[in-house]
Design a protein around this motif. Structure first.
Motif, PDB file in Angstrom:
ATOM      1  N   ARG A 117       0.831  -1.012  -0.061  1.00 36.38           N
ATOM      2  CA  ARG A 117       0.004   0.023  -0.113  1.00 36.38           C
ATOM      3  C   ARG A 117       0.767   1.339   0.076  1.00 36.38           C
ATOM      4  NH1 ARG A 117      -4.014  -2.176   4.518  1.00 36.38           N
ATOM      5  NH2 ARG A 117      -5.066  -3.563   3.055  1.00 36.38           N
ATOM      6  N   HIS A 118       2.035   1.137   0.226  1.00 33.89           N
ATOM      7  CA  HIS A 118       2.952   2.509  -0.051  1.00 33.89           C
ATOM      8  C   HIS A 118       2.788   2.988  -1.255  1.00 33.89           C
ATOM      9  CE1 HIS A 118       6.514   4.817   0.609  1.00 33.89           C
ATOM     10  NE2 HIS A 118       6.383   4.729   1.852  1.00 33.89           N
ATOM     11  N   PRO A 119       2.517   4.291  -1.206  1.00 32.84           N
ATOM     12  CA  PRO A 119       2.464   4.979  -2.659  1.00 32.84           C
ATOM     13  C   PRO A 119       3.558   4.826  -3.540  1.00 32.84           C
ATOM     14  CG  PRO A 119       1.926   6.537  -0.680  1.00 32.84           C
ATOM     15  CD  PRO A 119       2.466   5.378  -0.089  1.00 32.84           C
ATOM     16  N   LEU A 120       4.745   4.829  -3.273  1.00 32.85           N
ATOM     17  CA  LEU A 120       6.067   4.647  -4.005  1.00 32.85           C
ATOM     18  C   LEU A 120       6.217   3.027  -4.595  1.00 32.85           C
ATOM     19  CD1 LEU A 120       8.782   6.527  -2.492  1.00 32.85           C
ATOM     20  CD2 LEU A 120       7.452   7.040  -4.493  1.00 32.85           C
ATOM     21  N   LEU A 121       5.244   2.173  -3.933  1.00 28.32           N
ATOM     22  CA  LEU A 121       5.450   0.965  -4.540  1.00 28.32           C
ATOM     23  C   LEU A 121       4.026   0.454  -5.337  1.00 28.32           C
ATOM     24  CD1 LEU A 121       6.875  -0.695  -1.210  1.00 28.32           C
ATOM     25  CD2 LEU A 121       7.875   0.070  -3.319  1.00 28.32           C
ATOM     26  N   TYR A 143      10.162  -7.526  -0.726  1.00 26.42           N
ATOM     27  CA  TYR A 143       9.309  -7.747   0.636  1.00 26.42           C
ATOM     28  C   TYR A 143      10.170  -8.159   1.559  1.00 26.42           C
ATOM     29  CZ  TYR A 143       6.255  -9.191   4.200  1.00 26.42           C
ATOM     30  OH  TYR A 143       5.719  -9.339   5.628  1.00 26.42           O
ATOM     31  N   LYS A 144      10.987  -9.255   1.268  1.00 32.24           N
ATOM     32  CA  LYS A 144      11.918  -9.932   2.510  1.00 32.24           C
ATOM     33  C   LYS A 144      13.554  -9.392   2.697  1.00 32.24           C
ATOM     34  CE  LYS A 144       9.739 -13.505   4.055  1.00 32.24           C
ATOM     35  NZ  LYS A 144       9.500 -13.484   5.730  1.00 32.24           N
ATOM     36  N   VAL A 145      13.997  -9.160   1.313  1.00 28.68           N
ATOM     37  CA  VAL A 145      15.357  -8.436   1.712  1.00 28.68           C
ATOM     38  C   VAL A 145      15.400  -7.272   1.832  1.00 28.68           C
ATOM     39  CG1 VAL A 145      17.501  -8.676   0.439  1.00 28.68           C
ATOM     40  CG2 VAL A 145      16.130 -10.556   0.081  1.00 28.68           C
ATOM     41  N   SER A 146      14.365  -6.322   1.357  1.00 27.15           N
ATOM     42  CA  SER A 146      14.878  -4.815   1.617  1.00 27.15           C
ATOM     43  C   SER A 146      13.827  -4.288   2.246  1.00 27.15           C
ATOM     44  CB  SER A 146      14.748  -4.310   0.040  1.00 27.15           C
ATOM     45  OG  SER A 146      13.391  -4.452  -0.584  1.00 27.15           O
ATOM     46  N   ARG A 147      13.516  -4.946   3.621  1.00 32.84           N
ATOM     47  CA  ARG A 147      12.422  -4.515   4.395  1.00 32.84           C
ATOM     48  C   ARG A 147      12.587  -3.201   5.105  1.00 32.84           C
ATOM     49  NH1 ARG A 147       9.756  -9.492   7.599  1.00 32.84           N
ATOM     50  NH2 ARG A 147       7.852  -7.828   7.849  1.00 32.84           N
ATOM     51  N   GLY A 148      13.987  -2.919   5.309  1.00 29.41           N
ATOM     52  CA  GLY A 148      14.269  -1.705   5.991  1.00 29.41           C
ATOM     53  C   GLY A 148      14.505  -0.403   4.975  1.00 29.41           C
ATOM     54  N   SER A 149      14.707  -0.705   3.781  1.00 28.28           N
ATOM     55  CA  SER A 149      15.052   0.250   2.912  1.00 28.28           C
ATOM     56  C   SER A 149      13.911   0.558   1.860  1.00 28.28           C
ATOM     57  CB  SER A 149      16.366   0.040   2.158  1.00 28.28           C
ATOM     58  OG  SER A 149      16.563   1.125   1.289  1.00 28.28           O
ATOM     59  N   LEU A 150      13.292   2.027   1.937  1.00 29.34           N
ATOM     60  CA  LEU A 150      12.259   1.929   0.766  1.00 29.34           C
ATOM     61  C   LEU A 150      13.040   2.017  -0.511  1.00 29.34           C
ATOM     62  CD1 LEU A 150       9.587   2.732   0.152  1.00 29.34           C
ATOM     63  CD2 LEU A 150       9.946   4.974   0.482  1.00 29.34           C
ATOM     64  N   ILE A 151      14.410   2.737  -0.609  1.00 33.50           N
ATOM     65  CA  ILE A 151      14.910   2.889  -1.956  1.00 33.50           C
ATOM     66  C   ILE A 151      15.247   1.582  -2.433  1.00 33.50           C
ATOM     67  CG2 ILE A 151      17.357   3.108  -1.068  1.00 33.50           C
ATOM     68  CD1 ILE A 151      15.717   5.055  -4.037  1.00 33.50           C
ATOM     69  N   LEU A 152      15.680   0.447  -2.011  1.00 33.81           N
ATOM     70  CA  LEU A 152      16.034  -0.757  -2.338  1.00 33.81           C
ATOM     71  C   LEU A 152      14.462  -1.437  -2.935  1.00 33.81           C
ATOM     72  CD1 LEU A 152      18.364  -2.620   0.243  1.00 33.81           C
ATOM     73  CD2 LEU A 152      18.850  -1.693  -2.219  1.00 33.81           C
ATOM     74  N   TRP A 194      11.241  -1.354  -9.709  1.00 33.81           N
ATOM     75  CA  TRP A 194      11.150  -0.666 -11.121  1.00 33.81           C
ATOM     76  C   TRP A 194      12.084  -1.667 -12.069  1.00 33.81           C
ATOM     77  CZ3 TRP A 194       8.125   2.623 -13.423  1.00 33.81           C
ATOM     78  CH2 TRP A 194       7.386   3.332 -12.478  1.00 33.81           C
ATOM     79  N   GLY A 195      13.073  -2.210 -11.477  1.00 30.27           N
ATOM     80  CA  GLY A 195      14.029  -3.131 -12.179  1.00 30.27           C
ATOM     81  C   GLY A 195      13.103  -4.340 -12.994  1.00 30.27           C
ATOM     82  N   GLY A 196      12.355  -4.763 -11.991  1.00 31.69           N
ATOM     83  CA  GLY A 196      11.138  -5.863 -12.545  1.00 31.69           C
ATOM     84  C   GLY A 196      10.498  -5.159 -13.918  1.00 31.69           C
ATOM     85  N   VAL A 197       9.755  -4.045 -13.649  1.00 34.30           N
ATOM     86  CA  VAL A 197       9.214  -3.159 -14.809  1.00 34.30           C
ATOM     87  C   VAL A 197       9.930  -3.299 -16.109  1.00 34.30           C
ATOM     88  CG1 VAL A 197       8.477  -1.240 -15.548  1.00 34.30           C
ATOM     89  CG2 VAL A 197       7.833  -1.747 -13.219  1.00 34.30           C
ATOM     90  N   VAL A 198      11.232  -3.025 -15.954  1.00 32.44           N
ATOM     91  CA  VAL A 198      12.247  -2.991 -17.201  1.00 32.44           C
ATOM     92  C   VAL A 198      12.397  -4.441 -17.628  1.00 32.44           C
ATOM     93  CG1 VAL A 198      14.577  -2.640 -17.853  1.00 32.44           C
ATOM     94  CG2 VAL A 198      13.316  -0.762 -16.520  1.00 32.44           C
ATOM     95  N   VAL A 199      12.374  -5.312 -16.784  1.00 28.20           N
ATOM     96  CA  VAL A 199      12.901  -6.563 -17.345  1.00 28.20           C
ATOM     97  C   VAL A 199      11.687  -7.222 -17.961  1.00 28.20           C
ATOM     98  CG1 VAL A 199      13.171  -9.204 -16.646  1.00 28.20           C
ATOM     99  CG2 VAL A 199      14.818  -7.352 -15.909  1.00 28.20           C
TER     100      VAL A 199
END
Length: 124
Positions: free
Chosen positions: A17-21, A88-97, A103-108
């Motif tokens: 639900r985060h607006p950037l995601l 979700y799992k690996v980058s739980r602490g960092s919004l930029i990650l 966005w990398g998934g969008v490109v691929v």
């Protein structure tokens, strides 16, 4: 290791639900759906043998069954499921990650959709 109280942990429902995601997730879902739609729409117009690689020097150099065309949307779907889990799992602490991963998934996914369109356009 510091244990966060339960009320401070990020839950699965609040993660998406985060607006950037929301935007990259929506784009990924649309692109993966479009990839399946394109392949299945033109499936009946394809011959049993399709050209998967074309060279300007040799012409069609890799001929195979048309079922191999289904690998592209399948790969996109599996890659993005892994990408969602990774975000979700690996980058739980960092919004930029999280944002960069999605966005990398969008490109691929967009590149795989483009490849599917080119292969279908060449073979139909």
């Amino acid at each position: 290791m510091i244990k966060l109280p339960l009320w401070r942990k990020e839950l699965w429902s609040s993660f998406w639900r985060h607006p950037l995601l929301v935007m990259p997730v929506a784009i990924i879902l649309v692109v993966v759906f479009a990839n399946w739609l394109v392949v299945l729409t033109f499936w009946s117009g394809l011959t049993e043998i399709i050209t998967l690689r074309y060279s300007i020097y040799f012409g069609g150099s890799w001929l195979d069954k048309k079922e191999y065309l289904l690998l592209l949307p399948s790969t996109s779907l599996i890659f993005n499921l892994f990408n969602f889990w990774l975000a979700y799992k690996v980058s739980r602490g960092s919004l930029i990650l999280k944002t960069v991963t999605l966005w990398g998934g969008v490109v691929v996914s967009s590149a795989i959709l483009w490849l599917s369109l080119l292969l279908i356009w060449y073979n139909v």
